[in-house]
Design an enzyme around this catalytic site. Structure first.
Site, PDB file in Angstrom:
ATOM      1  N   HIS B  12      -8.733 104.799   3.085  1.00 32.75           N
ATOM      2  CA  HIS B  12      -8.215 104.276   4.360  1.00 32.75           C
ATOM      3  C   HIS B  12      -9.225 103.342   5.055  1.00 32.75           C
ATOM      4  CE1 HIS B  12      -9.645 108.387   6.160  1.00 32.75           C
ATOM      5  NE2 HIS B  12     -10.607 107.496   6.285  1.00 32.75           N
ATOM      6  N   HIS B  59     -11.711 109.172  13.459  1.00 28.98           N
ATOM      7  CA  HIS B  59     -13.100 108.712  13.420  1.00 28.98           C
ATOM      8  C   HIS B  59     -13.639 108.514  14.831  1.00 28.98           C
ATOM      9  CE1 HIS B  59     -11.102 107.608   9.672  1.00 28.98           C
ATOM     10  NE2 HIS B  59     -12.261 107.697   9.080  1.00 28.98           N
ATOM     11  N   HIS B 193     -18.458 106.823  -1.066  1.00 31.48           N
ATOM     12  CA  HIS B 193     -19.052 105.876  -0.123  1.00 31.48           C
ATOM     13  C   HIS B 193     -20.025 106.563   0.821  1.00 31.48           C
ATOM     14  CE1 HIS B 193     -15.756 107.297   2.489  1.00 31.48           C
ATOM     15  NE2 HIS B 193     -16.095 106.526   3.492  1.00 31.48           N
ATOM     16  N   GLU B 240     -14.667 113.095   2.574  1.00 35.09           N
ATOM     17  CA  GLU B 240     -13.257 112.839   2.927  1.00 35.09           C
ATOM     18  C   GLU B 240     -12.314 113.201   1.790  1.00 35.09           C
ATOM     19  OE1 GLU B 240     -13.541 109.201   6.187  1.00 35.09           O
ATOM     20  OE2 GLU B 240     -13.062 108.669   4.132  1.00 35.09           O
TER      21      GLU B 240
END
Ligand SMILES: [Fe+2]
Lengths: 135, 279
Positions: B12, B59, B193, B240
């Site tokens: 995302h 976030h 990431h 995530e």
């Protein structure tokens, strides 16, 4: 693994400040300051007088100084979380990518280049021991 | 009866949303990514789900640090788009399904998942970028959406095992809803990431490939991955991926892999996409 052992294991990962419950506790007011930058009026007030604006929040002096200096890694160490720090970068008209590049000590161009070549390999970055072996 | 017919795993990455919103999808940096999502978009248009349960994380937009729910289910009629610091994304508001969401809460709490009920919530790129990738840029989103926000920002995030079990409980809850509905579930975020510290930019393609293989063929292996392993091997933000395990848990034992796509980079992330149909 106990919670304590988990924290020790986090600290063994080089180049990373894991945002765990203890670090979050230390960073609470800093992160609330960063969260306030979601509002356009607050971004303007901050940019108009940065030092004064930060005094609205109960940050430590070290956190305040790191904000004014945009000392990104220091901010991570003192409990800032990257998604909140990004709001400071956005306030400066910069991107996530810019912020990440500053944290690595590369220029944005060098960082983008590294990503285009498949990113940073985990080899040599998994643990302090692995890092030392490579250095 | 309502049924979960398929799961979608997708990154995302916020830069993807910014790229679409600024009309840059044709640029050489981005074009291969959007081409890679074409089959998924076509699948979505063919499948025409009534409801999408989107497992994602906020976030630091809907939630600051005053309250940090581990699992928060959006029960509102509508979810406005958050201003993350550069203005809200110009996408349609997200329409919820309060009746079904209330039923999910009821069923999940009785199944011992202590869900936080959220009646007002803005949604950020974590939820809207997957919708953009799978549905394009319509005037209105083609299905109703139930957001399930998972805390993966302040450690510890829920374990992969916990997420997988939650997915199974979601399947049971959906199947006990007395209405003919076709439901899909999104697991979003990842893949490898890291966007913090001197180690930022870390990508681990073998890890990601093994993860995609595992979703398709051996989810039990993924469920056993320790939180520390995600961090160490795939980057601080790779945690995530536990949200993809909620999705996989909700599909039942047997799945068929319909589509897969993987590409590095989008900004600082490895982008992955998988579609699994429940069999
Ligand atoms: Fe995310």
């Amino acid at each position: 693994m106990t919670a304590r052992e988990q924290t020790e294991a986090y600290e063994d990962i080089p180049g990373t400040w894991v945002f765990d419950a203890q670090r979050a506790r230390q960073g609470y007011h800093l992160n609330e300051f960063l969260y306030s930058l979601m509002k356009a009026a607050n971004r303007a007030a901050f940019l108009a007088n940065e030092a004064e604006y930060t005094r609205r929040f109960a940050m430590t002096e070290a956190q305040r100084t790191a904000v004014l200096r945009r000392d990104w890694n220091k901010l991570l160490e003192l409990g800032g979380v990257s998604y909140a720090l990004a709001k400071l970068a956005f306030t400066d008209g910069k991107s996530y990518q810019y912020m990440a590049s500053r944290m690595t000590g590369m220029t944005e161009k060098e960082y983008v280049e590294m990503m285009l070549h498949g990113g940073r390999s985990p080899d040599g970055w998994r643990s302090r021991a692995e890092r030392q072996g490579r250095a | 009866m309502a049924r979960i017919v398929a799961g979608i795993g997708t990154s995302h990455t916020p830069a993807i949303g910014a790229c679409v919103d600024n009309g840059k999808t044709g640029e050489p940096y981005w074009a291969p990514l959007f081409k890679g999502y074409e089959p998924a978009k076509a699948w979505m248009a063919r499948t025409r789900p009534d409801v999408a349960i989107v497992v994602y994380n906020d976030h630091v937009n809907a939630f600051d640090f005053k309250i940090i729910p581990t699992f928060a289910l959006g029960c509102a009629e509508e979810f406005p788009i958050a201003d993350e610091g550069w203005g809200p994304r110009p996408v349609p508001p997200v329409k919820g399904y309060p009746e079904l969401a209330a039923h999910l809460v009821q069923s999940l709490v009785l199944d011992e998942f202590d869900i936080t009920i959220v009646n007002e919530m803005q949604v950020d790129h974590g939820l809207t970028v997957p919708l953009t990738l799978l549905c394009g840029t319509p005037q209105a989103w083609p299905c109703r959406v139930i957001p399930l926000a998972v805390n993966v920002i302040q450690y510890p995030a829920p374990t992969g095992h916990r997420c997988y079990m939650l997915g199974r409980a979601i399947r049971k809850a959906v199947e006990s809803w007395n209405e003919e509905l076709k439901v899909v579930i999104f697991g979003t975020g990842g893949m490898s990431h890291q966007i913090q510290g001197p180690r930022a930019g870390l990508i681990n393609t073998p890890f990601d490939t093994a993860f995609l293989d595992g979703l398709s063929r051996d989810p039990e292996r993924l469920v056993a991955i320790e939180p520390l392993e995600y961090l160490r091997d795939a980057g601080a933000e790779a945690i995530e991926l536990v949200m993809w395990l909620v999705m996989r848990g909700a599909l039942g034992e047997r799945v068929e892999e319909i589509h897969r796509f993987y590409r590095v980079p989008a900004s600082s992330t490895a982008v992955g996409n998988i579609i699994l149909e429940s069999r």
